[in-house]
Enzyme design. Structure first.
Site, PDB file in Angstrom:
ATOM      1  CG  HIS A 172      -0.424   0.207   2.555  1.00 52.28           C
ATOM      2  ND1 HIS A 172       0.077  -0.642   3.462  1.00 52.28           N
ATOM      3  CD2 HIS A 172      -0.542   1.446   3.115  1.00 52.28           C
ATOM      4  CE1 HIS A 172       0.576  -0.046   4.294  1.00 52.28           C
ATOM      5  NE2 HIS A 172      -0.017   1.179   4.458  1.00 52.28           N
ATOM      6  CE  LYS A 176       1.201   4.865   3.200  1.00 49.66           C
ATOM      7  NZ  LYS A 176       0.743   5.375   4.649  1.00 49.66           N
ATOM      8  CD  GLU A 210       3.408   1.435  12.448  1.00 48.57           C
ATOM      9  OE1 GLU A 210       2.135   1.461  12.263  1.00 48.57           O
ATOM     10  OE2 GLU A 210       4.245   0.435  12.221  1.00 48.57           O
ATOM     11  CG  HIS A 234       5.654  -0.710   3.805  1.00 46.51           C
ATOM     12  ND1 HIS A 234       4.514  -1.532   2.770  1.00 46.51           N
ATOM     13  CD2 HIS A 234       4.702  -1.081   4.824  1.00 46.51           C
ATOM     14  CE1 HIS A 234       3.305  -1.864   3.176  1.00 46.51           C
ATOM     15  NE2 HIS A 234       3.601  -1.787   4.602  1.00 46.51           N
ATOM     16  CE  LYS A 320       3.562  -2.710  14.175  1.00 42.81           C
ATOM     17  NZ  LYS A 320       2.793  -1.892  13.424  1.00 42.81           N
TER      18      LYS A 320
HETATM   19  C1  BG6 Z   1       1.287  -2.602   7.604  1.00 45.34           C
HETATM   20  C2  BG6 Z   1       1.851  -3.410   8.601  1.00 45.34           C
HETATM   21  O1  BG6 Z   1       1.838  -2.996   6.165  1.00 45.34           O
HETATM   22  O2  BG6 Z   1       1.681  -1.268   7.272  1.00 45.34           O
HETATM   23  C3  BG6 Z   1       1.599  -2.715   9.982  1.00 45.34           C
HETATM   24  O3  BG6 Z   1       1.592  -4.675   8.622  1.00 45.34           O
HETATM   25  C4  BG6 Z   1       1.865  -1.085   9.803  1.00 45.34           C
HETATM   26  O4  BG6 Z   1       1.974  -3.356  10.958  1.00 45.34           O
HETATM   27  C5  BG6 Z   1       1.296  -0.557   8.657  1.00 45.34           C
HETATM   28  O5  BG6 Z   1       1.416  -0.601  11.049  1.00 45.34           O
HETATM   29  C6  BG6 Z   1       1.731   1.054   8.379  1.00 45.34           C
HETATM   30  O6  BG6 Z   1       1.076   1.428   7.412  1.00 45.34           O
HETATM   31  P1  BG6 Z   1       0.904   2.949   7.218  1.00 45.34           P
HETATM   32  O7  BG6 Z   1       0.051   3.513   6.079  1.00 45.34           O
HETATM   33  O8  BG6 Z   1      -0.028   3.408   8.708  1.00 45.34           O
HETATM   34  O9  BG6 Z   1       2.133   3.701   7.542  1.00 45.34           O
END
Ligand code: BG6
Length: 465
Positions: A172, A176, A210, A234, A320
């Site tokens: 994902h 963005k 996070e 990511h 995290k």
């Molecule tokens: C997900 C992870 O792919 O991405 C999560 O499994 C993480 O653990 C999340 O919190 C973070 O995505 P974003 O868009 O909130 O930065």
């Protein structure tokens, strides 16, 4: 080929699950609102739900995700929705699905796998056994495997039924707007390109932090850890966009070719330049092994051995339970060859930086030196900053864009097989030789040992997000 025929149906496997609830129904609502949905949405799930239960569930998830929900849009989306209820191993489920697609005369469906990876083989084989693989494309969610070997296995499973151009692997972050802007910002401006190399760039730091912990996902997370959860996917996708050569054109394969080249030039992580951490209290989270050594933080130095980047350290950290939620990439430039302006004899001026803010308040900040007011010829740092939402208006949600692309048949924002396998190759030594795990307190920036990843006596930059 990057563009394929537009889809005429969406089949949602795992329609009553968590991903559908959190991300997919709000995305479908967004597409319905912008008149992008013109076809049926067929949910498939094992839960003993009726069509009405399914429609109500979708509505609840849409209302939970946004405050200004248009009732007419919700109703028109609900009118498109049907549920095929049954077990994935039961042939009757597949006959019902085939009947539903026939009824709608669908020839090009999007098959969205919002199901656990352990179920992929069953579903992919059943799609092929019923000839549905010839009637659509498949969308797969991460994780794409647990390591290089299982990623290859998963790709083989998918390729047994679908050609690569009809496999849409979702990361994902690629959906963005802020992440895509790295590409646009770099290659729509001529400003950066001449200095975007080892001659001018001293170091790159990427932070994906996070503040939340595992938030009820303990049993999933404890089998995964930060390296598999976000570093392999990511974070490395962000690295490719920052480090790549200009793609030959906008088509998906040109972009994926350049990503693959950067990753091929990136050395597998040196376990000596990896630091793993775990926040204090993680072992008490529901679903987590009380003796777990799974990392909730990882920092590593990447070495990109290309003409552009040789010798430039790319220091990356994810975690995290950290002090602040931020996704930032800071590109730091060398100091000027000779300092002319430090008459007051204070600290030497800071180095120029370009800071890409990729999180919620996305934008770019250039940190440059300007004359300090007063009689002396001294300089100090000032920020030239832009907040993209303020300057450009609202951004579309990642899942809405990705679902829209899967429907339109564009693979550009999806991860290609070789790119995924190359990323696993880079993190594989970190999985094989994880080393010790360092505790850190929630609300900190992770274990202090992470400083050793940087080298040069450097420190991690505090995110500004
Ligand atoms: C997900 C992870 O792919 O991405 C999560 O499994 C993480 O653990 C999340 O919190 C973070 O995505 P974003 O868009 O909130 O930065």
């Amino acid at each position: 080929m990057s563009h394929q025929p537009r889809a005429d149906a969406l089949v949602l496997f795992g329609a009553t699950g968590d991903l559908a609830k959190r991300k997919l129904f709000p995305a479908l609502y967004g597409l319905e609102r912008s008149a992008m949905l013109t076809f049926p949405v067929i949910g498939v799930a094992r839960s003993e739900w009726t069509d009405d239960d399914f429609r109500l569930h979708a509505e609840e998830s849409i209302r939970a995700g946004g405050d200004r929900v248009d009732d007419r849009v919700v109703r028109s989306l609900q009118d498109r929705m049907d549920l095929v209820q049954g077990d994935y191993a039961d042939p009757a489920t597949w006959s019902s699905l085939c009947d539903a697609l026939d009824r709608h005369e669908s020839t090009t469906a999007v098959f969205y796998m919002a199901i656990p990876p352990s179920m992929f083989p069953t579903v992919v084989e059943a799609l092929a056994a019923h000839g549905l693989n010839d009637r659509g494309r498949i969308v797969v969610e991460k994780p794409f495997g647990r390591d290089l070997a299982s990623a290859r296995e998963l790709n083989a499973t998918l390729h047994a039924a679908f050609p690569e151009e009809r496999i849409f692997r979702i990361d994902h972050y690629l959906g963005k707007e802020s992440v895509e802007d790295l590409l646009v910002f770099r290659f729509s401006n001529t400003l950066l390109e001449p200095i975007w190399n080892r001659r001018y760039v001293r170091s790159v730091q990427i932070t994906m932090s996070e503040s939340i912990g595992v938030e009820g996902r303990g049993s999933f997370y404890d089998g995964v850890g930060a390296i598999r959860d976000v570093f392999q996917n990511h974070l490395l996708q962000v690295v490719t966009l920052l480090a790549m050569e200009p793609p030959v054109g906008p088509d998906a394969h040109f972009l994926h070719d350049e990503q693959a080249k950067v990753l091929a030039a990136t050395e597998p992580i040196d376990p000596g330049l990896l630091v793993r951490g775990q926040y204090v209290g993680y072992r008490d989270e529901p679903g987590v092994d009380p003796d777990s050594t799974v990392e909730t933080f990882a920092a590593a130095r990447l070495v990109i051995d290309s003409w552009r980047w040789a010798g430039v350290p790319w220091s990356c950290r994810v975690g995290k339970g950290l002090k602040q939620a931020a996704t930032e990439a800071v590109v730091e430039f060398h100091s000027p060859p000779r300092l002319l302006f430090d008459e007051a004899g204070g600290a030497p001026p800071g180095r120029n930086q370009v800071r890409f803010r990729l999180g919620k308040r996305d934008g770019v900040t250039f940190s440059v030196q300007a004359k300090t007011p007063g009689p002396h010829l001294d300089s100090q740092a000032v920020d030239l900053s832009v907040d993209f939402a303020a300057a450009l208006g609202a951004r579309q949600e990642a899942y809405e864009r990705l679902l829209g692309d899967a429907i339109a048949g564009s693979t550009r924002r999806f991860a290609r097989q070789d790119v995924v396998e190359l990323t696993w190759g880079i993190v594989q030594p970190a999985l094989d030789h994880p080393g010790e795990i360092h505790p850190y307190f929630r609300g900190s920036w992770g274990p202090s040992e992470a400083e050793r990843v940087l080298g040069n006596g450097d420190h991690w930059f505090e995110p500004s997000d």
